[in-house]
Write an enzyme that holds these catalytic residues in place. Structure first.
Site, short mmCIF file in Angstrom:
data_model
loop_
_atom_site.label_atom_id
_atom_site.label_comp_id
_atom_site.label_asym_id
_atom_site.label_seq_id
_atom_site.Cartn_x
_atom_site.Cartn_y
_atom_site.Cartn_z
N GLY A 278 0.75 -1.05 0.10
CA GLY A 278 -0.04 0.00 -0.24
C GLY A 278 0.90 1.27 -0.40
O GLY A 278 0.44 2.25 -0.03
N PRO B 96 7.78 6.56 -5.40
CA PRO B 96 8.23 7.09 -6.58
C PRO B 96 9.25 6.60 -7.53
O PRO B 96 10.14 6.25 -7.04
CB PRO B 96 8.77 8.40 -5.90
CG PRO B 96 8.91 8.86 -4.20
CD PRO B 96 8.36 7.30 -4.04
N GLY C 176 14.06 7.47 -7.72
CA GLY C 176 14.93 8.10 -6.84
C GLY C 176 16.21 8.52 -6.52
O GLY C 176 17.10 8.60 -8.05
N TYR D 178 27.08 0.47 2.01
CA TYR D 178 27.61 1.85 0.81
C TYR D 178 28.18 2.40 1.96
O TYR D 178 29.09 3.28 1.09
CB TYR D 178 26.01 2.73 0.51
CG TYR D 178 25.39 1.65 -0.80
CD1 TYR D 178 25.89 0.87 -1.44
CD2 TYR D 178 24.32 3.09 -0.82
CE1 TYR D 178 24.98 0.26 -2.21
CE2 TYR D 178 23.56 2.39 -2.29
CZ TYR D 178 24.05 0.65 -2.43
OH TYR D 178 23.28 0.38 -3.74
N HIS E 56 20.02 -7.30 0.13
CA HIS E 56 20.86 -6.62 -0.85
C HIS E 56 21.89 -8.43 -1.67
O HIS E 56 21.31 -8.12 -3.39
CB HIS E 56 21.97 -5.83 -0.33
CG HIS E 56 22.80 -4.95 -1.16
ND1 HIS E 56 23.33 -4.17 -0.74
CD2 HIS E 56 22.76 -4.76 -1.96
CE1 HIS E 56 23.51 -3.88 -1.61
NE2 HIS E 56 23.21 -4.10 -2.50
#
Length: 304
Positions: free
Chosen positions: A12, A16, A19, A51, A117
């Protein structure tokens, strides 16, 4: 196909379609990069434990949200579990601890999307996914998913009676379209999220872990004056990067361009003003070259 600026996950939550990716942005540069991205109009930021820039990303979020007058609900934030610790797979308890540590570094109580990942070890993979399911139930993540998983990896989760992922972040661009995997994901209600969208560009990064021979070959092709993407970009009056990102969002894939240049950030966000016609989309389908650059299809050993 979609021409909207968001896609709804099966949880739900709306993600966007463009990104801001932070892979290869050092921690000491991440704060200013994320702050500038929010100022440019990005409302979706992607990072990961591996990262090693979550502290900087979190600082950039705080500064940028304050500067732009944004609420937490205005920004979609993804981070990812690195499934290994000291060369072994993390347990479920270590997975929970990793999420808590990521939240602390980011300065958040909750992420919008938390991903595994990579795929290392079946039993641990199931244990880690169970831990993500608990994180979703507890509200620490508004949606959960995987990255670099193929159909067999996802089937094993489902066959174990565990929840279907909300998303799978994979390398997707015209030279690595993965039609069978994308079809499977769409059938299961799993949103494909694209990374390395700009791989066909001659200027695309070369990074450790990318097969250098193949990368250099593709970069050299992109430099040709008659490169198909140069011609297509000219046809639609956009840059090559905008065309490639537009191809992704037109297929409904959230894309994650990365830049530390504010002008380029705004340019990469401006991909909704054109629509690729059916004939060109068909031609692009014929450009698929199979597996991508960053990962193997089944057993990734690098990260990206």
């Amino acid at each position: 196909m979609t021409n909207t600026r968001e896609r709804e996950l099966t949880s739900g939550v709306r993600i966007p379609l463009v990104g801001f990716g932070t892979f290869l942005i050092p921690n000491d540069q991440a704060a200013s990069a994320v702050e500038n991205a929010l100022a440019a109009g990005y409302r979706h930021v992607d990072t990961a434990e591996v990262y090693e820039n979550e502290l900087g990303v979190g600082e950039g979020l705080r500064r940028g949200m304050q500067r732009e007058g944004l609420e937490r609900s205005d920004v979609f934030i993804t981070t990812k579990l690195w499934p290994l610790t000291q060369e072994r797979n993390k347990t479920g308890a270590e997975t929970v601890r990793s999420l808590d540590e990521s939240l602390e570094r980011l300065g958040l109580d909750q992420v919008d999307l938390y991903l595994i990942h990579a795929t290392f070890g079946r039993e641990q993979r199931l244990e880690q996914w169970q831990a993500l399911a608990e994180a979703y139930k507890s509200g620490k993540a508004r949606a959960i998913g995987v990255s670099n998983f193929n159909t067999a990896h996802i089937d094993e989760l489902i066959e174990a009676g565990l929840p279907v992922p909300h998303a799978d972040q994979i390398e997707l661009h015209p030279w690595s379209q993965k039609p069978q995997l994308v079809s499977y994901l769409n059938q299961k209600g799993i949103t494909p999220i694209a990374y390395s969208s700009l791989a066909p560009l001659s200027t695309w990064r070369t990074a450790p872990g990318h097969p250098s021979g193949k990368t250099q070959e593709m970069r050299a092709e992109g430099e040709h004056s008659d490169s198909p993407f140069k011609k297509l970009a000219e046809k639609y009056g956009v840059t090559e990067a905008q065309f490639l990102l537009g191809w992704g969002v037109q297929n409904g894939y959230p894309v994650l361009p990365k830049s530390t240049n504010p002008d380029r950030m705004r340019e990469n966000l401006d991909v909704f003003s054109f629509r690729i016609d059916d004939a060109d989309l068909e031609d692009i389908r014929g450009m698929d070259r199979g597996a991508g650059l960053a990962w193997g299809e089944v057993d990734p050993t690098t990260h990206g």
